[in-house]
Design a protein around this motif. Sequence first.
Motif, PDB file in Angstrom:
ATOM      1  N   LEU A  20       0.847  -1.187   0.000  1.00 35.32           N
ATOM      2  CA  LEU A  20       0.000   0.000   0.000  1.00 35.32           C
ATOM      3  C   LEU A  20       0.884   1.239   0.000  1.00 35.32           C
ATOM      4  CD1 LEU A  20      -2.789   1.386   0.249  1.00 35.32           C
ATOM      5  CD2 LEU A  20      -2.482   1.270   2.732  1.00 35.32           C
ATOM      6  N   ASP A  22       1.283   5.108   0.438  1.00 35.91           N
ATOM      7  CA  ASP A  22       0.559   6.089   1.246  1.00 35.91           C
ATOM      8  C   ASP A  22       1.428   7.326   1.397  1.00 35.91           C
ATOM      9  OD1 ASP A  22      -1.155   7.329   3.050  1.00 35.91           O
ATOM     10  OD2 ASP A  22      -0.471   6.145   4.768  1.00 35.91           O
ATOM     11  N   TRP A  27       3.521   0.732   2.962  1.00 35.67           N
ATOM     12  CA  TRP A  27       3.194  -0.352   3.872  1.00 35.67           C
ATOM     13  C   TRP A  27       3.379  -1.662   3.131  1.00 35.67           C
ATOM     14  CZ3 TRP A  27       2.205   1.003   8.854  1.00 35.67           C
ATOM     15  CH2 TRP A  27       1.779   2.312   9.098  1.00 35.67           C
ATOM     16  N   HIS A  60      -4.039  -8.455   3.432  1.00 31.57           N
ATOM     17  CA  HIS A  60      -4.650  -7.248   2.871  1.00 31.57           C
ATOM     18  C   HIS A  60      -4.185  -5.998   3.604  1.00 31.57           C
ATOM     19  CE1 HIS A  60      -7.772  -4.543   1.323  1.00 31.57           C
ATOM     20  NE2 HIS A  60      -7.887  -4.118   2.563  1.00 31.57           N
ATOM     21  N   SER A  62      -5.148  -1.644   3.286  1.00 32.77           N
ATOM     22  CA  SER A  62      -5.824  -0.522   2.636  1.00 32.77           C
ATOM     23  C   SER A  62      -5.987   0.597   3.651  1.00 32.77           C
ATOM     24  CB  SER A  62      -7.188  -0.946   2.076  1.00 32.77           C
ATOM     25  OG  SER A  62      -8.064  -1.354   3.119  1.00 32.77           O
ATOM     26  N   LYS A  63      -6.339   1.782   3.170  1.00 31.68           N
ATOM     27  CA  LYS A  63      -6.614   2.903   4.068  1.00 31.68           C
ATOM     28  C   LYS A  63      -8.111   2.933   4.375  1.00 31.68           C
ATOM     29  CE  LYS A  63      -4.330   5.706   5.497  1.00 31.68           C
ATOM     30  NZ  LYS A  63      -3.817   6.979   4.945  1.00 31.68           N
ATOM     31  N   LEU A  68      -4.959   2.501   8.976  1.00 33.20           N
ATOM     32  CA  LEU A  68      -4.543   1.395   8.117  1.00 33.20           C
ATOM     33  C   LEU A  68      -5.411   0.190   8.439  1.00 33.20           C
ATOM     34  CD1 LEU A  68      -2.327   0.241   6.130  1.00 33.20           C
ATOM     35  CD2 LEU A  68      -1.184  -0.581   8.207  1.00 33.20           C
TER      36      LEU A  68
END
Length: 202
Positions: A20, A22, A27, A60, A62-63, A68
């Motif tokens: 991810l 960001d 991440w 997984h 995601s934001k 997070l």
Amino acid sequence: MDRNSFAHFRVGNSNVKALLADGSRLWVGTSGGVILYDIEKDAHRLFDVRAGLLSNGIFHLSKYGDRLMVGTYGGGLSLFEPEGERWEHYNIQHGLADAFVYDVLEMGNGDLWIATWSGANLVRGGRLDEREAWVTYTVANTGGGLPNDWVYGLEKAADGGVWMATEGGLAHFKDGNWRNWKHEDGLGAPYEQVRDQIQFDR
């Protein structure tokens, strides 16, 4: 850090299953926890069970707002607030179908879909702390509309519904209605078996 250079850090024997980007942070979800890599400082830090996670295995990332969202294998769903370094965890007792979480999808209306090893969860309005907001969809309670309880991936459909990738085929859900395409329908079938059925729209 020189933007033309290649950053390298070891993750030991861990494999990488999620990434991810960001802003200036990256991440990295591994089988040994979540690594936070600061691109500007060329520095990294590991978050694992010693730092608050319930499982080191990550599927997984995601934001979710400023937090997070982490889907784990065996530890359920975790949310991390980077500024306060605070974890919140959601598991079977909260309504999660299974502690193995493969994907999470936030809809425009705030609903959250969660793909697990034992079905798909809908959390109405994203109200994770309200047990009554959680719904679980399985092969059994959808009459086979969900073709397999092992749900790997989620994606928004153009019509406002949800696509679900499962071990037994593809499903589409909208307004309480299910459609699916299974292996016996040709999904994943050998080319020789389906070549006369293929139509191309240009």
